[in-house]
Write an enzyme that holds these catalytic residues in place. Sequence first.
Site, PDB file in Angstrom:
ATOM      1  N   SER A 189      19.443  24.985  25.850  1.00  0.00           N
ATOM      2  CA  SER A 189      18.593  24.505  26.649  1.00  0.00           C
ATOM      3  C   SER A 189      18.290  23.148  25.940  1.00  0.00           C
ATOM      4  O   SER A 189      16.808  23.097  25.465  1.00  0.00           O
ATOM      5  CB  SER A 189      17.484  25.359  26.994  1.00  0.00           C
ATOM      6  N   HIS A 194      20.089  31.669  27.923  1.00  0.00           N
ATOM      7  CA  HIS A 194      20.300  32.439  26.812  1.00  0.00           C
ATOM      8  C   HIS A 194      21.004  33.774  27.152  1.00  0.00           C
ATOM      9  O   HIS A 194      21.320  34.456  26.237  1.00  0.00           O
ATOM     10  CB  HIS A 194      19.034  32.450  25.751  1.00  0.00           C
ATOM     11  N   GLN A 233      12.921  31.678  29.756  1.00  0.00           N
ATOM     12  CA  GLN A 233      14.004  31.743  28.612  1.00  0.00           C
ATOM     13  C   GLN A 233      13.687  32.952  27.527  1.00  0.00           C
ATOM     14  O   GLN A 233      14.531  33.849  26.810  1.00  0.00           O
ATOM     15  CB  GLN A 233      14.126  30.615  27.892  1.00  0.00           C
ATOM     16  N   GLU A 234      12.400  32.972  26.952  1.00  0.00           N
ATOM     17  CA  GLU A 234      11.937  33.931  25.812  1.00  0.00           C
ATOM     18  C   GLU A 234      10.789  34.670  26.240  1.00  0.00           C
ATOM     19  O   GLU A 234       9.682  34.173  26.499  1.00  0.00           O
ATOM     20  CB  GLU A 234      11.930  33.054  24.670  1.00  0.00           C
ATOM     21  N   GLU A 268      19.794  34.972  21.042  1.00  0.00           N
ATOM     22  CA  GLU A 268      19.012  35.095  20.140  1.00  0.00           C
ATOM     23  C   GLU A 268      18.376  36.663  19.769  1.00  0.00           C
ATOM     24  O   GLU A 268      17.648  36.742  18.880  1.00  0.00           O
ATOM     25  CB  GLU A 268      17.646  34.178  20.514  1.00  0.00           C
ATOM     26  N   ASP A 272       8.678  31.291  26.045  1.00  0.00           N
ATOM     27  CA  ASP A 272       8.970  30.056  25.912  1.00  0.00           C
ATOM     28  C   ASP A 272       9.806  30.211  27.436  1.00  0.00           C
ATOM     29  O   ASP A 272      11.012  30.674  27.656  1.00  0.00           O
ATOM     30  CB  ASP A 272      10.039  29.800  25.177  1.00  0.00           C
ATOM     31  N   GLU A 299       5.430  28.043  25.642  1.00  0.00           N
ATOM     32  CA  GLU A 299       6.092  26.857  25.310  1.00  0.00           C
ATOM     33  C   GLU A 299       6.896  26.176  26.604  1.00  0.00           C
ATOM     34  O   GLU A 299       7.312  26.986  27.359  1.00  0.00           O
ATOM     35  CB  GLU A 299       7.348  27.088  24.075  1.00  0.00           C
ATOM     36  N   ASP A 310       8.537  21.576  23.471  1.00  0.00           N
ATOM     37  CA  ASP A 310       9.659  21.287  22.818  1.00  0.00           C
ATOM     38  C   ASP A 310      10.420  20.474  23.492  1.00  0.00           C
ATOM     39  O   ASP A 310      10.679  19.365  23.153  1.00  0.00           O
ATOM     40  CB  ASP A 310      10.329  23.030  23.041  1.00  0.00           C
ATOM     41  N   LYS A 347      12.295  21.119  15.563  1.00  0.00           N
ATOM     42  CA  LYS A 347      13.933  21.469  15.361  1.00  0.00           C
ATOM     43  C   LYS A 347      14.556  20.211  14.580  1.00  0.00           C
ATOM     44  O   LYS A 347      14.460  19.276  15.453  1.00  0.00           O
ATOM     45  CB  LYS A 347      14.458  21.686  16.688  1.00  0.00           C
ATOM     46  N   SER A 407      11.245  25.950  14.206  1.00  0.00           N
ATOM     47  CA  SER A 407      12.184  26.644  15.274  1.00  0.00           C
ATOM     48  C   SER A 407      13.605  26.591  14.792  1.00  0.00           C
ATOM     49  O   SER A 407      14.183  25.652  14.339  1.00  0.00           O
ATOM     50  CB  SER A 407      11.971  26.181  16.551  1.00  0.00           C
ATOM     51  N   HIS A 408      14.411  27.454  14.984  1.00  0.00           N
ATOM     52  CA  HIS A 408      15.999  27.574  14.901  1.00  0.00           C
ATOM     53  C   HIS A 408      16.484  26.902  16.583  1.00  0.00           C
ATOM     54  O   HIS A 408      15.693  26.624  17.301  1.00  0.00           O
ATOM     55  CB  HIS A 408      16.414  29.342  15.034  1.00  0.00           C
ATOM     56  N   ARG A 409      17.875  27.224  16.672  1.00  0.00           N
ATOM     57  CA  ARG A 409      18.337  26.715  17.793  1.00  0.00           C
ATOM     58  C   ARG A 409      18.970  27.984  18.403  1.00  0.00           C
ATOM     59  O   ARG A 409      19.393  29.016  17.569  1.00  0.00           O
ATOM     60  CB  ARG A 409      19.433  25.724  17.492  1.00  0.00           C
ATOM     61  N   SER A 410      19.327  28.175  19.483  1.00  0.00           N
ATOM     62  CA  SER A 410      20.139  29.392  19.867  1.00  0.00           C
ATOM     63  C   SER A 410      21.470  29.451  19.650  1.00  0.00           C
ATOM     64  O   SER A 410      21.950  30.438  19.331  1.00  0.00           O
ATOM     65  CB  SER A 410      20.191  29.135  21.588  1.00  0.00           C
ATOM     66  N   LYS A 439       9.502  30.377  14.665  1.00  0.00           N
ATOM     67  CA  LYS A 439      10.230  30.972  15.700  1.00  0.00           C
ATOM     68  C   LYS A 439      11.743  31.144  15.456  1.00  0.00           C
ATOM     69  O   LYS A 439      12.492  30.016  15.321  1.00  0.00           O
ATOM     70  CB  LYS A 439       9.892  30.015  16.978  1.00  0.00           C
TER      71      LYS A 439
HETATM   72  C1  LIG Z   1      15.425  27.647  20.631  1.00  0.00           C
HETATM   73  C2  LIG Z   1      15.512  27.254  21.952  1.00  0.00           C
HETATM   74  O1  LIG Z   1      16.579  27.238  22.531  1.00  0.00           O
HETATM   75  P1  LIG Z   1      17.913  26.306  22.470  1.00  0.00           P
HETATM   76  O2  LIG Z   1      18.112  26.069  20.888  1.00  0.00           O
HETATM   77  O3  LIG Z   1      18.875  26.451  23.308  1.00  0.00           O
HETATM   78  O4  LIG Z   1      17.241  24.810  22.761  1.00  0.00           O
HETATM   79  C3  LIG Z   1      14.272  26.739  22.585  1.00  0.00           C
HETATM   80  O5  LIG Z   1      14.149  26.387  23.749  1.00  0.00           O
HETATM   81  O6  LIG Z   1      13.154  26.838  22.157  1.00  0.00           O
HETATM   82 MG   LIG Z   2      12.205  26.047  23.695  1.00  0.00          MG
END
Ligand SMILES: C=C(OP(=O)(O)O)C(=O)O
Ligand SMILES: [Mg+2]
Length: 432
Positions: free
Chosen positions: A46, A158, A166-167, A210, A247, A290, A317, A342, A369-372, A393
């Site tokens: 995303s 995801h 999404q989360e 995730e 999120d 988020e 984000d 990110k 934050s990580h990524r998906s 996150k």
């Molecule tokens: C971690 C996320 O997803 P993506 O890495 O797919 O953007 C997010 O939207 O916060």
């Molecule tokens: Mg996000």
Amino acid sequence: MASDEDFIISSVHGVLALDSRGNPTVKVIAKTKAGVGVGIAPSGASKSSKEAIEKRDGGRGWGGMGVNQALSNVNTIVAPRLIGLDSRKQSLIDGVLIEIDGTPNKSRLGGNVTTATSIAVAKAAAASSGVELYEYLGGPGAKVLPTPLMNVINGGVHAGNNLAFQEFIIIPAGAPTFTEAMRMAVEVYKSLKSYLSDKYGKTSTNVGDEGGYAPPMNEVREPLEALRAAIKAAGYELGSDFFLGIDAASSEFYDPEKKAYRVDGKLYDPGSLLDLYVQLVDEFSIAYLEDPFHEEDLQHFSEITAKLGSRVLIVGDDLYATNVKYLQEGIKARATNGALVKVNQVGTLTETLDYIRVARNAGIRPVISHRSGDTEDPFIADLAVAVGAGVIKTGAPARSERLAKYNRLLEIEDSLGPMATYAGREPFITRA
Ligand SMILES: C=C(OP(=O)(O)O)C(=O)O
Ligand SMILES: [Mg+2]
């Protein structure tokens, strides 16, 4: 004692790696006389339209996701320019990457190239100096372990279910230490599995990108009800031991023609979506929200922050894409009190650290934050401690690419000894 010579970059090499979705990505190995650093670019699903562009070879194998050109950029363009430079000069090195690229969105070299290179160089410098990465990046004051935002029910892009958001996140903010927070969160993750299996059947406990469960739910209240029940069944209290987070990643379900959001099979205009968020926040002890509105809608971000910002971390984000330029617009509009971080959205560590500084100076909480699509690289764990972000996150406490970060944080807490501080509830004491 390391000498200056020990920090000089002697080689930079790009090599193919795969991310957690099986897509190719860029791994960079940077060496000095005294150390080696490896950086691997993660990849989002995303994505914001404001992000750095990943270099991909359309159509040539790997389903159009190839990184041959990106790897060649590392080996033939980047390496010759970085060899001979001092690996400790992070901003100089990132400046060289930005200059070679010469575009506003890293589209020439590739954001995947600059991200992996920038991280590899930082790690090589830390290894050469013989200190831990979080100490190298953060200095002696780096001792705060972040509160984890654990995405334990996956929806949106995801997961293969019908959840618009999404989360759905559990936040073990009431724990005394990071290690205890992990234990409590894992108990809830397991209790959630039983709840879902009993109520929706055992296929509901298959996991999404995730590591959160991806149950066949249709309405956004259902996962929140499940999390509330799982926390209770594990013997914890929602609102003190745990908070919940969302999120929404709402750019993904925004319909620009109708200027409305598609949630639970219905269309919501921004005002009625805001009312829905307010209801959910009150009902489910939500402390983190988020991307409640799409990435161009500063106005409704500002409205929700004015309404909920004294008790909820409202985080941008896709809105900011880890870019100071967009963050500054948000600061002017009082759009959020939190900013997701990110590294690969902007493409270098130096720009990421700038973004964190600008956010902080405006009273905005950085959330690392990580990524998906992520990898075994635990870099963001060290980054979170280094900058004292207070929040990270990085998905569910399952799937090795997520555990790489959690396990690294457990190790850091252990290595800090009794002076380690767990952020706990502190990051969620917000201001409007
Ligand atoms: C971690 C996320 O997803 P993506 O890495 O797919 O953007 C997010 O939207 O916060
Ligand atoms: Mg996000």
